[in-house]
Write an enzyme that holds these catalytic residues in place. Structure first.
Site, PDB file in Angstrom:
ATOM      1  N   ARG A  42       0.868  -1.187   0.000  1.00 19.12           N
ATOM      2  CA  ARG A  42       0.000   0.000   0.000  1.00 19.12           C
ATOM      3  C   ARG A  42       0.898   1.229   0.000  1.00 19.12           C
ATOM      4  NH1 ARG A  42      -5.157  -0.745   2.168  1.00 19.12           N
ATOM      5  NH2 ARG A  42      -5.627   1.175   1.045  1.00 19.12           N
ATOM      6  N   ASP A  54      -4.020   8.683   6.824  1.00 22.92           N
ATOM      7  CA  ASP A  54      -3.039   7.704   6.367  1.00 22.92           C
ATOM      8  C   ASP A  54      -1.658   8.328   6.202  1.00 22.92           C
ATOM      9  OD1 ASP A  54      -4.324   4.889   5.245  1.00 22.92           O
ATOM     10  OD2 ASP A  54      -5.763   6.513   5.435  1.00 22.92           O
TER      11      ASP A  54
END
Length: 356
Positions: free
Chosen positions: A92, A241
């Protein structure tokens, strides 16, 4: 009322046990990852998601790679662990916690590379467990500091899932603030954005809140502005994030839209995240890489197609909320108010001093 805490990740000694978030809320099932490759697949395939949880899982993935390589020569062992770090780093691209955790594991390996293979393995396993335990404690502190901003009687809006499922377990970030305020006896109600296209709000946040009997209402993403305009929302709490040095924040797609609506309607907009989510290497959100995910997430729901065959699709997983739209950033180190750049710089210097 006592609720059995959600255990997102569990270290089993020679494997990692993860709750499969793709099956919730219909089925509560755990998967066992015996090596770093299965951990990488779990992260990439969204069996586990949420920036802090991804970081913890990746650290355990490195520990598993070390355990699997214990019978190799030292040079090949070190090579295997480094390769595991590279594989996990590609799962990711947006969540900085992933790289933060991997950097910690690589630093431990470097510091102990003159030791025996067994000693290095023990050090890596200890560090992974330390990252796990720190995450739980950090989120407990975040909940306590953030709950001070929540008044009894508040209606709160969340986006995506920022609860125990997004972390090592037990608390959560933005949802951890809500959980703490509720356990303090504050009367609160939560509006939960469904969070298209992966429905983390509808599937996961609703499951966590209902499990703990915290009053909530599920809404579609495009209803948020309606409720804000009617004075039904007292504050928006979201996770993150990656946070740039100026306060620009990457979070689940749709967060930027909420920040604009909140600013237009005079609603406080809080970003809630551990300090490990702050990336000292980037000055602004323009430098954050946005992950583009599989188009099937947009055209399918529960394996049923909802769009025509052959339709053109874009599926960015995150967007950037500019620092000017953020009322405060809530961390375990305290609540930061704008302008953020100087406060984040001071925090980065403090962290560097700790490492030395």
């Amino acid at each position: 009322m006592k609720v059995d805490p959600v255990r997102t990740i569990e270290w089993m000694g020679n494997s990692v046990r993860l709750i499969d978030q793709r099956l919730l809320p219909r089925q509560e099932k755990y998967i066992t990852c015996p090596d770093h490759l299965s951990v990488a697949r779990a992260i990439k395939g969204m069996a586990i998601r949420g920036a802090p949880a991804i970081g913890v899982a990746a650290a355990f993935g490195v520990a598993l790679a070390a355990l699997k390589g214990r019978k190799r020569s030292k040079d090949l062992f070190l090579q295997d662990v480094e390769e595991a770090c590279q594989i996990l780093s590609r799962t990711r691209p947006t969540a900085v916690n992933l790289f933060w955790a991997l950097d910690r594991m690589k630093r431990i390996m470097q510091q102990n590379r003159d030791q025996s293979v067994e000693s290095i393995i023990l050090s890596l396993v200890d560090e992974a467990r330390r990252i796990y335990e720190e995450d739980i404690e950090i989120n407990r502190k975040i909940g306590e500091k953030g709950a001070e901003l929540i008044r009894s009687g508040s209606n709160l809006l969340t986006h995506c899932n920022t609860g125990a499922l997004a972390t090592a377990g037990y608390y959560g970030t933005a949802l951890g603030v809500i959980r703490t305020a509720f356990l303090q006896g504050k009367q609160i109600h939560v509006y939960v954005d469904e969070t298209r296209p992966f429905l983390q709000g509808a599937r996961l946040t609703a499951w966590e809140l209902m499990r703990e009997k915290i009053p909530m209402t599920l809404i579609t993403d495009n209803m948020a502005g309606y409720f804000m305009s009617r004075g039904k929302i007292d504050a928006v709490l979201v996770g993150a994030d990656r946070i740039a040095c100026n306060g620009d924040t990457a979070n689940k797609i749709g967060t930027y839209s909420l920040s604009v609506l909140a600013r237009e309607n005079g609603v406080p907009f809080y970003v809630v995240a551990p300090t490990s989510t702050i990336d000292p290497k980037i000055d602004s959100g323009e430098e954050i890489v946005i992950e583009e995910r599989d188009h099937h997430e947009v055209v399918m729901i529960n394996d049923r197609r909802i769009a025509p065959e052959g339709v053109q699709v874009a599926n960015p997983a995150f967007d950037i909320t500019p620092e000017g739209n953020i009322s405060a950033i809530i961390t375990e180190a305290g609540v930061f108010y704008p302008p953020f750049k100087e406060k984040i710089a001071e925090l980065s210097l403090f962290q560097e001093g700790e490492e030395k």
